[in-house]
Design a protein around this motif. Structure first.
Motif, PDB file in Angstrom:
ATOM      1  N   PHE A 170       0.835  -1.196   0.000  1.00 48.85           N
ATOM      2  CA  PHE A 170       0.000   0.000   0.000  1.00 48.85           C
ATOM      3  C   PHE A 170       0.878   1.258   0.000  1.00 48.85           C
ATOM      4  N   TYR A 171       1.952   1.180   0.756  1.00 47.19           N
ATOM      5  CA  TYR A 171       2.892   2.311   0.854  1.00 47.19           C
ATOM      6  C   TYR A 171       3.475   2.649  -0.535  1.00 47.19           C
ATOM      7  N   GLN A 173       6.256   6.265   7.690  1.00 48.82           N
ATOM      8  CA  GLN A 173       5.323   6.292   8.833  1.00 48.82           C
ATOM      9  C   GLN A 173       4.076   7.087   8.466  1.00 48.82           C
ATOM     10  N   LEU A 174       4.312   8.209   7.764  1.00 47.41           N
ATOM     11  CA  LEU A 174       3.192   9.122   7.497  1.00 47.41           C
ATOM     12  C   LEU A 174       2.256   8.655   6.398  1.00 47.41           C
ATOM     13  N   ARG A 206       0.445   5.192   8.615  1.00 46.98           N
ATOM     14  CA  ARG A 206      -0.743   5.944   9.077  1.00 46.98           C
ATOM     15  C   ARG A 206      -1.938   5.711   8.149  1.00 46.98           C
ATOM     16  N   GLU A 207      -1.677   5.770   6.852  1.00 51.20           N
ATOM     17  CA  GLU A 207      -2.780   5.536   5.906  1.00 51.20           C
ATOM     18  C   GLU A 207      -3.278   4.097   5.997  1.00 51.20           C
ATOM     19  N   PHE A 208      -2.331   3.179   6.128  1.00 53.41           N
ATOM     20  CA  PHE A 208      -2.673   1.747   6.165  1.00 53.41           C
ATOM     21  C   PHE A 208      -3.592   1.457   7.345  1.00 53.41           C
ATOM     22  N   TRP A 220      -9.422   4.915  15.714  1.00 56.90           N
ATOM     23  CA  TRP A 220      -9.015   4.449  14.391  1.00 56.90           C
ATOM     24  C   TRP A 220      -7.548   4.041  14.353  1.00 56.90           C
ATOM     25  N   VAL A 221      -6.728   4.698  15.173  1.00 56.76           N
ATOM     26  CA  VAL A 221      -5.296   4.393  15.099  1.00 56.76           C
ATOM     27  C   VAL A 221      -4.918   3.348  16.151  1.00 56.76           C
TER      28      VAL A 221
END
Ligand code: FAD
Ligand code: SF4
Length: 507
Positions: A152-153, A304-305, A309-311, A399-400
């Motif tokens: 995904f990244y 990381q960002l 984070r998105e994942f 969510w996180v």
């Protein structure tokens, strides 16, 4: 009287001029609704510094909005959302409510229920994520398939063009994590972070938090965080100028009494929308392109960002609500009291718990490989661990937290976020920190009075879950080591682990 037809409801983690509901609103016809709900702050025992952060951000943002010409209906220190919403709609009689989507599963629906039925509700997309639902869903070949963060990244790198040379990653590799695992050796240097003194508004919020949330963990003393976009930008500049170059190599190192090393400490601001992940990633890239920061650090920060984070955001929305209830390893122990006091003989746990209680912050490896690892190998209940993390961290949101705790840390999701549990013995902690030298326990022993509980519980964890882990090829090495242990050793470790687990308070 101006004819106001739209209410724009802005909650505490959405205080940004980029808020999509705000951006779409017509200033001349809209009224902004902001509510400090004491009941919401009491939903769980949030750390006092987290409550100060959120309420102070709200009060400062209200002024920013008013300075920019918005009309704001602000409910300070109100008992609950319901009362404020009713009063608001009685007073302004707007026919439309615009709201940026909430970050927590089910929250849009809960908030909408409070609004009069005659009001049209429009929910706009979240402003602080860069991926789309479709980009993530398209990667799943079947409904049950799994997508890795790394894949995904890469898609996010291509989409944003960050650290790309045409269609190739800068430097020839997508991921430089191998260069980023150094222990805290003599070359390890870090810079003190920029902190922010509470102004009059924050001081009044501190009084309010001390009044309504006196029994919550932590203290309002020594509040150091930014509460405005302008100060959050200064915090980001401090990181980019002083710590980004060194961020990578010692990213996993831990030091006693030093919660803030070369990490960014920007999550409290990103998760409240004071800072946008893409603006930070672009600035970090600029530092690399202009020769001021090394690639391994910049790539690590960007990953990381726009990777992790998105994942985790997408995993949360794909798999909730059942995801939060998962407990693939059947863990059910209650959290020991020392999670709230730091009073344990384990030096590493005591220090990281005490600094978390002081600041509501710990860096990723402290969260994952100390606090999380202990919770995993001691078999603590995933829901209880999730609640503890959500409570204690200034950057904690459902969510996180859920993918990081239920998935990454406790492997309770059965292996969606990570293919193997991040279980480690004292060996890892001893290598990556300075804790063990001064500890009551011996990092080399797994049985006996001096045995480090991380060792005993680690081996017992592998034994308890042996059948399940044997078929996991990523755990081959760990299981091979276990297989080499004689029966009498296994029995001794098991007995010692039982003693620890029946009286966790004693370690
Ligand atoms: P840095 O190390 O400087 O990283 C930069 C940014 O990348 C962070 O600010 C954050 O926005 C993002 N990021 C990095 N890793 C992750 C990740 N795994 N998931 C999501 N975003 C990530 N992060 C939170 O934002 N809130 C939480 O409540 C939270 N709880 C966590 C609990 C556990 C058990 C674990 C293992 C991780 C958790 N994380 C959480 C992820 C990560 O540890 C924090 O984002 C990071 O430590 C925040 O500190 P920093 O800003 O100095 O991060
Ligand atoms: Fe932690 Fe064990 Fe090291 Fe003590 S010996 S600091 S308990 S890892």
């Amino acid at each position: 009287m101006i004819n106001l037809n739209t209410t724009v409801w802005i909650t505490g983690d959405q205080c940004s001029m980029k808020n999509t509901a705000l951006k779409a609103a017509d200033k001349s016809k809209s009224i902004i609704l902001m509510i400090e709900s004491v009941a919401r702050g009491n939903r769980i025992q949030y750390h006092k510094k987290k409550l100060v952060l959120i309420y102070s951000i709200m009060r400062h943002f209200r002024l920013e909005l008013e300075d920019a010409g918005w009309k704001v209906d602000y409910y300070e220190e109100y008992p609950n959302f319901a009362r404020a919403v009713t009063e608001h709609f009685d007073r302004y009689k707007t026919s439309k409510l615009a709201m940026m989507e909430q970050s927590e599963f089910g929250a849009n629906e809960k908030l909408q229920q409070l609004v009069p039925k005659s009001v049209d509700v429009e929910i706009t997309p979240h402003c602080n994520f860069i991926s789309t639902h479709k980009e993530f869903e398209d990667l799943h070949k079947t409904p049950d398939s799994r997508v890795t963060m790394e894949n995904f990244y890469r898609i996010m790198r291509k989409k944003t063009g960050l650290l790309m040379d045409g269609s190739d990653p800068v430097g020839g590799s997508w991921n430089y994590d191998k260069s980023n695992r150094l222990p805290p050796d003599k070359d390890f240097k870090w810079k003190v972070i920029k902190t922010f003194k509470p102004d009059k508004i924050t001081l009044s919020v501190i009084k309010m938090v001390d009044k309504h949330f006196a029994d919550h963990p932590g203290s309002t003393d020594n509040f150091i965080y930014a509460v405005t976009r302008a100060d959050a930008v200064l915090a980001a500049k401090d990181f980019l100028d002083n710590r980004l170059n060194e961020f990578g190599p010692h990213q996993d190192a831990m030091l006693e009494g030093k919660p803030f090393l070369n990490h960014s400490i920007l999550s409290p601001y990103i998760n409240t929308c004071l800072l946008h992940p893409l603006e930070l990633a672009r600035k970090a890239e600029e530092e690399y392109r202009e020769g001021r920061a090394q690639l391994s650090s910049v790539e690590g920060f960007v990953r990381q960002l726009i990777g992790w984070r998105e994942f985790v955001w997408r995993v949360y929305w794909r798999l909730m609500p059942e995801y939060k209830e998962r407990n693939a390893l059947g863990a059910d122990h209650k959290l020991p009291e020392f999670f709230w006091t730091g009073d344990t003989k384990m030096r590493c746990m005591s220090d990281s718990l005490k600094t978390t209680i002081d600041y509501g912050y710990a860096h990723h490896i402290v969260r994952l490989m100390l606090l999380g690892n202990f919770s995993l190998i001691a078999g603590l209940s995933p829901l209880a661990v999730n609640e503890w993390f959500t409570q204690m961290f200034v950057d904690g949101y459902d969510w996180v937290m859920v993918p990081n705790v239920i998935g990454m840390t406790l492997h309770a999701d059965g292996g969606y976020v990570g293919t193997k549990p991040y279980a480690a013995s004292a060996n890892y902690i001893n290598k990556m920190s300075d804790y063990c030298k001064k500890c009551n326990y011996d990092p080399k022993q797994a049985t006996g009075d001096k045995a480090c509980p991380f060792n005993t519980l680690y081996w017992d964890f592998l034994m308890r879950n042996e059948d399940q882990f044997k078929s996991n090829h990523r755990m081959g090495m760990m299981m091979k080591n276990l297989a080499g242990k004689p029966d009498h050793w296994r029995a001794e470790v098991s007995n010692h682990a039982r003693k620890i687990l029946t009286n966790l308070e004693s370690i």
